[in-house]
Every structure is written in C-alpha cells, then in structure tokens.
Design an enzyme around this catalytic site. Structure first.
Site, PDB file in Angstrom:
ATOM      1  N   GLU A  50       0.834  -1.196   0.000  1.00 43.45           N
ATOM      2  CA  GLU A  50       0.000   0.000   0.000  1.00 43.45           C
ATOM      3  C   GLU A  50       0.871   1.249   0.000  1.00 43.45           C
ATOM      4  OE1 GLU A  50      -4.108  -1.402   2.089  1.00 43.45           O
ATOM      5  OE2 GLU A  50      -2.486  -0.883   3.443  1.00 43.45           O
ATOM      6  N   CYS A  53       3.569   8.542   0.850  1.00 42.51           N
ATOM      7  CA  CYS A  53       4.147   7.673   1.874  1.00 42.51           C
ATOM      8  C   CYS A  53       4.357   6.301   1.233  1.00 42.51           C
ATOM      9  CB  CYS A  53       3.174   7.604   3.058  1.00 42.51           C
ATOM     10  SG  CYS A  53       3.727   6.535   4.380  1.00 42.51           S
ATOM     11  N   CYS A 103       6.400  -6.664   7.311  1.00 43.32           N
ATOM     12  CA  CYS A 103       7.547  -6.163   8.083  1.00 43.32           C
ATOM     13  C   CYS A 103       7.959  -7.209   9.114  1.00 43.32           C
ATOM     14  CB  CYS A 103       7.159  -4.866   8.784  1.00 43.32           C
ATOM     15  SG  CYS A 103       8.536  -4.065   9.616  1.00 43.32           S
ATOM     16  N   CYS A 124       6.339  -4.427  15.675  1.00 43.00           N
ATOM     17  CA  CYS A 124       5.941  -3.401  16.647  1.00 43.00           C
ATOM     18  C   CYS A 124       4.495  -3.666  17.092  1.00 43.00           C
ATOM     19  CB  CYS A 124       6.055  -2.007  16.042  1.00 43.00           C
ATOM     20  SG  CYS A 124       7.736  -1.620  15.490  1.00 43.00           S
ATOM     21  N   CYS A 158       1.269  -1.827  15.450  1.00 42.05           N
ATOM     22  CA  CYS A 158       1.241  -1.622  14.000  1.00 42.05           C
ATOM     23  C   CYS A 158       0.607  -2.800  13.263  1.00 42.05           C
ATOM     24  CB  CYS A 158       2.675  -1.401  13.521  1.00 42.05           C
ATOM     25  SG  CYS A 158       2.845  -1.326  11.742  1.00 42.05           S
ATOM     26  N   GLY A 202       6.887  -1.686   6.161  1.00 43.97           N
ATOM     27  CA  GLY A 202       8.275  -2.149   6.188  1.00 43.97           C
ATOM     28  C   GLY A 202       9.248  -1.226   6.898  1.00 43.97           C
ATOM     29  N   SER A 243      11.691   6.306  14.898  1.00 46.61           N
ATOM     30  CA  SER A 243      10.513   5.987  15.709  1.00 46.61           C
ATOM     31  C   SER A 243      10.967   5.796  17.149  1.00 46.61           C
ATOM     32  CB  SER A 243       9.860   4.690  15.218  1.00 46.61           C
ATOM     33  OG  SER A 243       9.522   4.827  13.867  1.00 46.61           O
ATOM     34  N   LEU A 244      10.553   6.669  18.017  1.00 49.27           N
ATOM     35  CA  LEU A 244      11.048   6.663  19.396  1.00 49.27           C
ATOM     36  C   LEU A 244      10.006   6.017  20.335  1.00 49.27           C
ATOM     37  CD1 LEU A 244      12.684   9.898  20.915  1.00 49.27           C
ATOM     38  CD2 LEU A 244      12.211   7.819  22.156  1.00 49.27           C
ATOM     39  N   HIS A 245       8.880   6.652  20.464  1.00 50.60           N
ATOM     40  CA  HIS A 245       7.692   6.152  21.176  1.00 50.60           C
ATOM     41  C   HIS A 245       7.799   6.053  22.703  1.00 50.60           C
ATOM     42  CE1 HIS A 245       6.457   5.809  17.154  1.00 50.60           C
ATOM     43  NE2 HIS A 245       6.929   4.600  16.923  1.00 50.60           N
ATOM     44  N   CYS A 255      -1.160   6.351  10.000  1.00 52.46           N
ATOM     45  CA  CYS A 255       0.040   5.706  10.539  1.00 52.46           C
ATOM     46  C   CYS A 255      -0.288   4.405  11.260  1.00 52.46           C
ATOM     47  CB  CYS A 255       0.695   6.625  11.564  1.00 52.46           C
ATOM     48  SG  CYS A 255       1.776   7.796  10.813  1.00 52.46           S
TER      49      CYS A 255
HETATM   50  S1  SF4 Z   1       5.900   0.405  12.779  1.00 53.55           S
HETATM   51 FE1  SF4 Z   1       7.213   0.247  10.966  1.00 53.55          FE
HETATM   52  S2  SF4 Z   1       8.918  -1.039  11.678  1.00 53.55           S
HETATM   53 FE2  SF4 Z   1       7.272  -1.326  13.189  1.00 53.55          FE
HETATM   54  S3  SF4 Z   1       6.155  -3.144  12.473  1.00 53.55           S
HETATM   55 FE3  SF4 Z   1       5.144  -1.331  11.586  1.00 53.55          FE
HETATM   56  S4  SF4 Z   1       6.052  -1.088   9.554  1.00 53.55           S
HETATM   57 FE4  SF4 Z   1       7.423  -2.418  10.752  1.00 53.55          FE
END
Ligand code: SF4
Length: 343
Positions: free
Chosen positions: A90, A103, A110, A114, A117, A155, A209-211, A328
């Site tokens: 996508e 994007c 991936c 995470c 996600c 990814g 990506s910190l979070h 996101c």
């Molecule tokens: S946030 Fe990014 S790195 Fe983490 S699982 Fe999703 S696509 Fe992968």
C-alpha cells in the site's frame, strides 16, 4: 523478463556495454525511464529499431499500475500495488494545502513486530526492489505533482537497505527524477548499521521511531530495542554532523496512560539534550489485538506543551485517511494475499 525501470545509471551502463551499445545509450534509456515516463521499449524513439529489438528481447520496462485506489473523506488516497506472487503493498498520498506527500512502502509486510502496527501484525512477506519502490511514486495519479516523499509505509527501510539506497539514488540524481533530498524523509526504528550507511550515502532527512525513552517500555512496544537500544541509536546520531539543511526528527505515538507522563518528558529531555531535532506526536489509532489505547486530545496537547517547555520543538501530526485505514500504523495487505488479481 528483466526490468529496466529501477536500474541506476551505472547499472544501465553495464547493460548497454554488455550488449555492445555505445555508452550514451544508457543516458538515453534513463531519460526515457525517469523523465519521459514511457511504458514500452518501443517508445524509445531515439534508439534505432535494431537496438529496441535487442532490448525488447530481454527486457520490459517493468512499471506496474495500481490495482485499487481508495479516497478518504479528507482527500487522502490509499493505493494498492501488486508486488508479485499474489502479494500487495500500500502507498498513501496525503494532499495538503500546498503539497502532495507520498508515503511509500519499502517491504511487503515487516519483520519488526511493533506492538501497535498492523503491518507488524502482518509479518514479513518479502522485499521490494528499487523499481517497485520508485514505481509507487511514478504510477499514482498525482505522479506529476508530488512535493514530498516519506518512507513510512509498510516495512523497515533499513532492513532493505540496498534497494532503498538505490531508490533514493534514482529519485535524487540528475539523470533520474532530480528531486531534492530535502524533500525526502526516511523513517527507521533505529537499525544502527543501516542508519549509519544511509547517513553516509544519502542527504535525505532521517526520522526515528522513538515512542518512549525508557528501555523496558520500548522493548515491549518495539522488539528492535533488544538489538539496538534507543540510547545507542541517539548516541550515534549525536555523533553525526547534520549540517544546517538536513533534519532529524523523532516519531512519538502517544498511548493513553502509557508514555505520556511527566517522567517521559523529563527522560526525553535528558536523552535528546544537545541534539537539534523535532518530535512529531502521533495519535494512536487502535489496532485489533493490542492492549494499547489512544490518549485524550487534552493529554496530547499537554504533552506537546511540556516538551516545548523543555526546549524540544514538538508538533502534533494531523491524522489523515483514518476512514480508509491509510493513517500511521494501519497499512496492511494481509487479507488480500492471493485474492486480488495483478491488475
Ligand atoms: S511500525 Fe514500521 S517497523 Fe514497526 S512493524 Fe510497523 S512497519 Fe514495521
């Protein structure tokens, strides 16, 4: 058939030299591929018929049309592209007042897993090559009016480093799309070796990506923390001279009651001390199968003010394309595998 689209100029030179063609033929081919957007070798009319036949016997252009597009109430579009063997990726296109941001995905699914996600839940199904990455920019309806590109789709870009670097070379070289690297941002969870190579070889902006600034909490959200702790990722970027033009930013998804406390503000301030950067706060959009929840608008605004109060430039990213799952963390093609036709 091999593909011409997605080759760098050096690779096109190897191809032409290998076929006994003059050196300048490679420049002519890159021109047709990346500036004139042709769809067939036949259209390369400044090459002789004999040369075109020679190329056609072995190569196709290798661009792919999207198989579906969805349009959100807010104008955001989500394109579905076939990625071979019944797989799909996508691509999101986010229009704003004066810009069109695309994007792009760098992998099918991936490996990073995470917790928050949908792509992570899909698991890993394959790498994209440079041509498949650039095709997401070349083959959408807005191809002629793209102002910015972010590698934040499906990814982890530095888990597919070679092809991502090649795609950046095609996008930013004079012989390619000649885009300024300042209009491109590559986002990573913090794979340090890949990040170092990217910083050396590309001038595009970097987003991390910190979070959460706390190791244990981050390990829970992002398994990559076990291999590359955020403290080491930040130590690495602090050792880098970003110059005035290049930006480093941190993505921070706010989970209600988890990573939005004063302790997080203090630790972020300590961790990022001395680094000229920006934090983008992102609202969490709940995905099935996680215990995570969204924070309130009020809490998000307070967290932003607290970080700005610490001298860290912090903004809240507007959520776009929620109704079509283009926001996101919501990209996923798992249920499509093998269901849609390639066109
Ligand atoms: S946030 Fe990014 S790195 Fe983490 S699982 Fe999703 S696509 Fe992968």
């Amino acid at each position: 058939m091999k593909k011409l689209f997605g080759n760098t100029l050096d690779e096109l030179r190897e191809i032409t030299l290998g076929h006994g063609l003059p050196k300048f033929t490679a420049v002519q081919i890159s021109d047709w591929l990346y500036k004139k957007n042709i769809n067939s070798v036949e259209e390369m009319t400044n090459l002789s018929k004999k040369v075109r036949e020679l190329l056609s016997a072995e190569f196709e252009i290798g661009v792919t049309k999207y198989s579906r597009v969805q349009v959100s109430n807010d104008g955001t579009k989500k394109y579905l592209f076939p990625a071979g063997q019944g797989k799909f990726i996508e691509t999101a296109m986010i229009p704003d007042e004066d810009r069109n941001t695309v994007c792009v995905s760098s992998q099918v699914g991936c490996k990073m897993g995470c917790l928050f996600c949908m792509t992570g839940k899909q698991g890993f199904q394959g790498q994209l090559d440079a041509g498949e990455i650039v095709n997401q920019i070349r083959s959408i309806d807005e191809a002629g009016s793209i102002s910015n590109i972010v590698y934040m789709g499906m990814g982890e870009p530095f888990d597919n480093l070679e092809q991502v670097l090649k795609s950046l070379e095609i996008l930013t070289s004079e012989w390619g799309y000649a885009m300024s690297p300042r209009r491109i941002t590559v986002s990573t969870v913090g794979i340090i070796p890949g990040m170092k190579t990217f910083l050396e070889k590309s001038d595009a902006h970097l987003a991390i990506s910190l979070h959460t600034p706390f190791d244990d909490e981050r390990k829970n959200l992002m398994p990559v923390e076990g291999a590359y702790p955020i403290s080491e990722v930040i130590r690495e970027v602090k050792s880098w001279d970003f110059g005035r033009q290049r930006r480093i930013s941190f993505e921070y998804i706010l989970f209600g009651g988890l990573n939005d406390t004063p302790a997080h503000v203090r630790e972020l301030s300590r961790l990022l001390h001395g680094l000229k950067c920006r934090i983008n706060l992102i609202r969490f959009h709940p995905v099935p199968g996680t215990p995570l929840i969204s924070g309130t608008e009020e809490r998000i605004a307070e967290f932003k003010d607290a970080l700005n109060g610490e001298g860290i430039l912090t903004t809240i990213r507007a959520s776009r394309g929620l109704d079509i799952y283009a926001a996101c963390g919501l990209l996923s093609t798992k249920e499509l595998v093998g269901k849609e036709s390639g066109q």
